[in-house]
Design an enzyme around this catalytic site. Sequence first.
Site, PDB file in Angstrom:
ATOM      1  N   GLU A 169      -9.385  -1.396   5.267  1.00 57.07           N
ATOM      2  CA  GLU A 169     -10.015  -0.968   6.505  1.00 57.07           C
ATOM      3  C   GLU A 169     -11.284  -1.777   6.790  1.00 57.07           C
ATOM      4  O   GLU A 169     -11.809  -2.442   5.881  1.00 57.07           O
ATOM      5  CB  GLU A 169     -10.355   0.522   6.398  1.00 57.07           C
ATOM      6  CG  GLU A 169      -9.148   1.425   6.206  1.00 57.07           C
ATOM      7  CD  GLU A 169      -8.327   1.623   7.489  1.00 57.07           C
ATOM      8  OE1 GLU A 169      -8.270   0.718   8.338  1.00 57.07           O
ATOM      9  OE2 GLU A 169      -7.719   2.701   7.629  1.00 57.07           O
ATOM     10  N   ASP A 219       0.819  -1.213   0.000  1.00 63.02           N
ATOM     11  CA  ASP A 219       0.000   0.000   0.000  1.00 63.02           C
ATOM     12  C   ASP A 219       0.854   1.265   0.000  1.00 63.02           C
ATOM     13  O   ASP A 219       2.075   1.204   0.152  1.00 63.02           O
ATOM     14  CB  ASP A 219      -0.937  -0.007   1.227  1.00 63.02           C
ATOM     15  CG  ASP A 219      -0.214  -0.332   2.538  1.00 63.02           C
ATOM     16  OD1 ASP A 219       1.033  -0.246   2.573  1.00 63.02           O
ATOM     17  OD2 ASP A 219      -0.886  -0.674   3.516  1.00 63.02           O
TER      18      ASP A 219
END
Length: 260
Positions: free
Chosen positions: A160, A82
């Site tokens: 998330e 990421d």
Amino acid sequence: MPTKFNNHSKAKSLNIFGDAEKASVHTAKLIAELILEQQKKGKPSVLGLATGNTPKMVYQELIRLHQNESLSFHNVISFNLDEYYPIGPEHIRSYTYFMREYLFKHIDIKPENIYIPHAVCSPDRIEDYCRDYEDRITNFGGLDLQLLGIGRNGHIGFNEPGSSFDSTTRLINLHSLTRKDAQADFGTIDNVPRQAISIGIHTITQAKKILLLALGEKKSEIISKALKGEISTDVPASILQKIPQVEYILDRDAAALIQD
Ligand code: GLP
């Protein structure tokens, strides 16, 4: 020797070490073994790498193995999980900068074999960019090994809570706890990016081997939920309970709430 439980608390393989250093050295050893095995077969190793405080000692040990025990990374392909969005690769808090400082500049990996989501691409190109990142992983035959940390809300990569288990590489909005935890790095909460590009949960779970490393008491609560709790998108890491090729590597503090 670590405490070893197989098929304990739904975990496929769970290794608990006395301290963070031992857990990190074990993790680095598994990565090095894979690289050597692949080299013997004349094949590259496709590694999925992580950032954050957790893998720092793993990278330190890999650097030691390179410098003192001639472990070579010449045929390693690496994909980072990421990157914050938007942030330039020269930004001191970018993961590009992190990887260079903590690993890449100390080893013999070829610059053309390093892939990190490029967070400077314009919003209208993000979707194509993410698809391309995903395709590159697939074209290398998928990830041989994915190294993961875990966020205090259960995120893996920047997937998330609420992330679909079918997700692939995409732009995501960062959770408030994730931004709060990053505040120390960025100075003020307003400086913490609100978005990130992250490879997806599907992408992660397709890796041939997954190592989830968690260190310290701060991770004990989420480790208990991720390993023993319900499998739910509320705790993205909980999906790993279903994945046989996962090894959880914990220090004693991170494992505090799962040991009987
Ligand atoms: C960051 C990263 C994750 C990492 C996690 C935990 O936000 N995107 O890949 O696993 O948070 O970070 P740390 O290891 O610093 O606790």
